[in-house]
Design a protein around this motif. Structure first.
Motif, PDB file in Angstrom:
ATOM      1  N   LYS A  95       4.969   7.899  15.041  1.00  0.00           N
ATOM      2  CA  LYS A  95       6.121   7.747  15.936  1.00  0.00           C
ATOM      3  C   LYS A  95       5.667   7.154  17.272  1.00  0.00           C
ATOM      4  O   LYS A  95       4.588   7.476  17.756  1.00  0.00           O
ATOM      5  CB  LYS A  95       6.795   9.105  16.184  1.00  0.00           C
ATOM      6  CG  LYS A  95       7.279   9.850  14.932  1.00  0.00           C
ATOM      7  CD  LYS A  95       8.491   9.181  14.310  1.00  0.00           C
ATOM      8  CE  LYS A  95       8.954   9.894  13.042  1.00  0.00           C
ATOM      9  NZ  LYS A  95       9.791  11.066  13.296  1.00  0.00           N
ATOM     10  N   PRO A  96       6.475   6.295  17.884  1.00  0.00           N
ATOM     11  CA  PRO A  96       6.104   5.764  19.207  1.00  0.00           C
ATOM     12  C   PRO A  96       5.927   6.901  20.218  1.00  0.00           C
ATOM     13  O   PRO A  96       6.731   7.830  20.269  1.00  0.00           O
ATOM     14  CB  PRO A  96       7.306   4.887  19.584  1.00  0.00           C
ATOM     15  CG  PRO A  96       7.946   4.526  18.289  1.00  0.00           C
ATOM     16  CD  PRO A  96       7.745   5.721  17.403  1.00  0.00           C
ATOM     17  N   ILE A  97       4.852   6.810  20.995  1.00  0.00           N
ATOM     18  CA  ILE A  97       4.595   7.790  22.045  1.00  0.00           C
ATOM     19  C   ILE A  97       4.615   7.087  23.394  1.00  0.00           C
ATOM     20  O   ILE A  97       3.925   6.084  23.603  1.00  0.00           O
ATOM     21  CB  ILE A  97       3.241   8.497  21.872  1.00  0.00           C
ATOM     22  CG1 ILE A  97       3.163   9.234  20.534  1.00  0.00           C
ATOM     23  CG2 ILE A  97       3.002   9.490  23.014  1.00  0.00           C
ATOM     24  CD1 ILE A  97       1.867  10.007  20.335  1.00  0.00           C
ATOM     25  N   CYS A 116      -1.356   6.114  23.119  1.00  0.00           N
ATOM     26  CA  CYS A 116       0.080   6.008  23.345  1.00  0.00           C
ATOM     27  C   CYS A 116       0.518   4.548  23.242  1.00  0.00           C
ATOM     28  O   CYS A 116      -0.294   3.628  23.319  1.00  0.00           O
ATOM     29  CB  CYS A 116       0.449   6.575  24.713  1.00  0.00           C
ATOM     30  SG  CYS A 116       0.164   8.364  24.863  1.00  0.00           S
ATOM     31  N   ASP A 117       1.822   4.339  23.082  1.00  0.00           N
ATOM     32  CA  ASP A 117       2.342   2.999  22.859  1.00  0.00           C
ATOM     33  C   ASP A 117       2.914   2.364  24.112  1.00  0.00           C
ATOM     34  O   ASP A 117       2.967   1.138  24.220  1.00  0.00           O
ATOM     35  CB  ASP A 117       3.425   3.061  21.770  1.00  0.00           C
ATOM     36  CG  ASP A 117       2.881   3.638  20.477  1.00  0.00           C
ATOM     37  OD1 ASP A 117       2.125   2.941  19.801  1.00  0.00           O
ATOM     38  OD2 ASP A 117       3.193   4.810  20.167  1.00  0.00           O
ATOM     39  N   TYR A 118       3.342   3.186  25.061  1.00  0.00           N
ATOM     40  CA  TYR A 118       3.940   2.669  26.294  1.00  0.00           C
ATOM     41  C   TYR A 118       3.592   3.658  27.388  1.00  0.00           C
ATOM     42  O   TYR A 118       3.815   4.866  27.238  1.00  0.00           O
ATOM     43  CB  TYR A 118       5.457   2.554  26.135  1.00  0.00           C
ATOM     44  CG  TYR A 118       6.131   1.627  27.120  1.00  0.00           C
ATOM     45  CD1 TYR A 118       6.235   0.256  26.861  1.00  0.00           C
ATOM     46  CD2 TYR A 118       6.663   2.103  28.305  1.00  0.00           C
ATOM     47  CE1 TYR A 118       6.857  -0.604  27.759  1.00  0.00           C
ATOM     48  CE2 TYR A 118       7.290   1.257  29.211  1.00  0.00           C
ATOM     49  CZ  TYR A 118       7.382  -0.093  28.925  1.00  0.00           C
ATOM     50  OH  TYR A 118       7.995  -0.951  29.820  1.00  0.00           O
ATOM     51  N   VAL A 119       3.014   3.158  28.484  1.00  0.00           N
ATOM     52  CA  VAL A 119       2.542   4.039  29.545  1.00  0.00           C
ATOM     53  C   VAL A 119       3.214   3.675  30.863  1.00  0.00           C
ATOM     54  O   VAL A 119       3.137   2.527  31.312  1.00  0.00           O
ATOM     55  CB  VAL A 119       1.007   3.951  29.706  1.00  0.00           C
ATOM     56  CG1 VAL A 119       0.528   4.870  30.833  1.00  0.00           C
ATOM     57  CG2 VAL A 119       0.307   4.307  28.398  1.00  0.00           C
ATOM     58  N   ALA A 198      17.180   3.071  20.183  1.00  0.00           N
ATOM     59  CA  ALA A 198      18.316   2.221  19.829  1.00  0.00           C
ATOM     60  C   ALA A 198      17.925   1.136  18.829  1.00  0.00           C
ATOM     61  O   ALA A 198      18.788   0.455  18.276  1.00  0.00           O
ATOM     62  CB  ALA A 198      18.907   1.578  21.077  1.00  0.00           C
ATOM     63  N   LEU A 199      16.638   0.983  18.565  1.00  0.00           N
ATOM     64  CA  LEU A 199      16.147  -0.052  17.660  1.00  0.00           C
ATOM     65  C   LEU A 199      16.001   0.496  16.241  1.00  0.00           C
ATOM     66  O   LEU A 199      16.060   1.700  16.007  1.00  0.00           O
ATOM     67  CB  LEU A 199      14.798  -0.567  18.167  1.00  0.00           C
ATOM     68  CG  LEU A 199      14.783  -1.137  19.590  1.00  0.00           C
ATOM     69  CD1 LEU A 199      13.351  -1.370  20.047  1.00  0.00           C
ATOM     70  CD2 LEU A 199      15.600  -2.419  19.657  1.00  0.00           C
ATOM     71  N   SER A 200      15.797  -0.389  15.283  1.00  0.00           N
ATOM     72  CA  SER A 200      15.585   0.014  13.896  1.00  0.00           C
ATOM     73  C   SER A 200      14.313   0.841  13.782  1.00  0.00           C
ATOM     74  O   SER A 200      13.213   0.339  14.067  1.00  0.00           O
ATOM     75  CB  SER A 200      15.461  -1.219  13.003  1.00  0.00           C
ATOM     76  OG  SER A 200      14.889  -0.870  11.755  1.00  0.00           O
ATOM     77  N   THR A 207       6.146  -2.485  12.810  1.00  0.00           N
ATOM     78  CA  THR A 207       5.545  -3.291  13.869  1.00  0.00           C
ATOM     79  C   THR A 207       4.417  -2.530  14.553  1.00  0.00           C
ATOM     80  O   THR A 207       3.335  -3.080  14.821  1.00  0.00           O
ATOM     81  CB  THR A 207       6.605  -3.696  14.906  1.00  0.00           C
ATOM     82  OG1 THR A 207       7.642  -4.432  14.252  1.00  0.00           O
ATOM     83  CG2 THR A 207       5.999  -4.550  16.003  1.00  0.00           C
ATOM     84  N   ARG A 208       4.663  -1.260  14.839  1.00  0.00           N
ATOM     85  CA  ARG A 208       3.643  -0.420  15.474  1.00  0.00           C
ATOM     86  C   ARG A 208       2.390  -0.356  14.600  1.00  0.00           C
ATOM     87  O   ARG A 208       1.260  -0.476  15.110  1.00  0.00           O
ATOM     88  CB  ARG A 208       4.205   0.985  15.693  1.00  0.00           C
ATOM     89  CG  ARG A 208       3.275   1.947  16.401  1.00  0.00           C
ATOM     90  CD  ARG A 208       3.917   3.318  16.535  1.00  0.00           C
ATOM     91  NE  ARG A 208       3.054   4.217  17.279  1.00  0.00           N
ATOM     92  CZ  ARG A 208       2.043   4.908  16.739  1.00  0.00           C
ATOM     93  NH1 ARG A 208       1.795   4.800  15.444  1.00  0.00           N
ATOM     94  NH2 ARG A 208       1.300   5.706  17.497  1.00  0.00           N
ATOM     95  N   LYS A 209       2.571  -0.192  13.294  1.00  0.00           N
ATOM     96  CA  LYS A 209       1.435  -0.118  12.374  1.00  0.00           C
ATOM     97  C   LYS A 209       0.653  -1.424  12.361  1.00  0.00           C
ATOM     98  O   LYS A 209      -0.583  -1.433  12.327  1.00  0.00           O
ATOM     99  CB  LYS A 209       1.930   0.221  10.973  1.00  0.00           C
ATOM    100  CG  LYS A 209       0.813   0.458   9.964  1.00  0.00           C
ATOM    101  CD  LYS A 209       1.369   0.895   8.629  1.00  0.00           C
ATOM    102  CE  LYS A 209       0.248   1.160   7.620  1.00  0.00           C
ATOM    103  NZ  LYS A 209       0.790   1.594   6.298  1.00  0.00           N
ATOM    104  N   LEU A 210       1.360  -2.544  12.422  1.00  0.00           N
ATOM    105  CA  LEU A 210       0.694  -3.850  12.442  1.00  0.00           C
ATOM    106  C   LEU A 210      -0.114  -4.053  13.724  1.00  0.00           C
ATOM    107  O   LEU A 210      -1.169  -4.693  13.709  1.00  0.00           O
ATOM    108  CB  LEU A 210       1.734  -4.969  12.311  1.00  0.00           C
ATOM    109  CG  LEU A 210       2.404  -5.136  10.942  1.00  0.00           C
ATOM    110  CD1 LEU A 210       3.597  -6.083  11.047  1.00  0.00           C
ATOM    111  CD2 LEU A 210       1.397  -5.657   9.917  1.00  0.00           C
TER     112      LEU A 210
END
Length: 251
Positions: A95-97, A116-119, A198-200, A207-210
């Motif tokens: 899951k995005p963190i 994490c994905d966004y800081v 709000a996104l798919s 995309t995160r996995k890639l």
């Protein structure tokens, strides 16, 4: 689990909040266990699309509680099990963190952000990985992820020289996405979480996995770091550095 980690779910977002202000959110083994559990139980929950890790206003975390850490590693051969489990949870997480950093992020406080994905960082944020000051080596796959994230030279300055970054320096290095006003990191993190939710979810997950390194590669580096960390913990330099730190804490 522990009263020092507060987990709440709202609008498809799970928030993991460190709450040990009297110790600058220094991480205990119980706190690692609680954070790991919060991440693990979100994995198969379709109602949770995003996670936020925050320390609240004024501080993210001062890193490991050294007293707790030393007590959990009496033979100094390996990381405490809950700390290692937390790293496993970060690596295996799908899951995005989002991280909301307001104040200091020391040691594992900075290392976890690499997963994490966004800081988001407030203007009061400061990032440091002072392993070298204790005569030990990087952990949490930071030796792999930090050069990829910010380049070799910046990674060397942080990991091998013990230098820190302020919020703007971290943003310039590509380590931080946004710098916001002091006290506003968590508010802005919630805005980013709503945008992601709000996104798919399937497209975001793929995309995160890639974008990310394979989990097995990160786990191999964590294991290598752990072996070398254990060796260094038994060195006279590290023993003296930890003893000196604990002695200062008593006064």
């Amino acid at each position: 689990m522990t009263e020092h980690v507060i987990v709440s779910d709202e609008e498809m977002v799970r928030t993991i909040r460190l709450r040990r202000p009297q110790k600058k959110n220094a991480l205990t083994q119980a706190m690692y266990g609680a954070m790991s559990h919060a991440i693990d139980t979100a994995q198969n929950n379709p109602d949770i699309r995003c996670l936020i890790i925050t320390g609240g206003s004024g501080v993210f975390t001062a890193g490991n509680d050294v007293h707790d850490y030393v007590a959990a590693t009496p033979d100094k051969t390996e990381r405490p099990s809950n700390a290692l489990k937390f790293l496993h949870s970060l690596v295996q997480n799908i899951k995005p963190i989002i991280a909301a950093v307001d104040g200091i992020a020391v040691g594992m406080g900075t290392v976890m952000l690499l997963h994490c994905d966004y800081v988001l960082a407030s203007t009061s944020a400061r990032f440091s990985t002072p392993f070298i000051n204790f005569a030990v080596v990087p952990e949490g796959a930071s030796s792999l992820l930090m050069p990829l994230n910010m380049g070799y030279q910046r990674a060397f300055a942080m990991l091998a020289m013990g230098r820190s970054l302020d919020a703007e320096e971290a943003r310039t290095a590509g380590f931080v996405n946004e710098v916001v006003a002091a006290g506003h990191a968590e508010v802005e993190a919630r805005k980013a979480a709503r945008e992601i939710c709000a996104l798919s979810p399937e497209a975001v997950a793929i995309t995160r996995k890639l974008l990310r390194l394979p989990p097995d590669e990160m786990m191999r580096r964590i294991e290598l770091e752990g072996h070398l960390f254990g060796e260094r913990m038994r060195s006279p330099e590290a023993i003296a550095a930890f003893d000196a730190f604990l002695a200062r804490e008593k006064h």
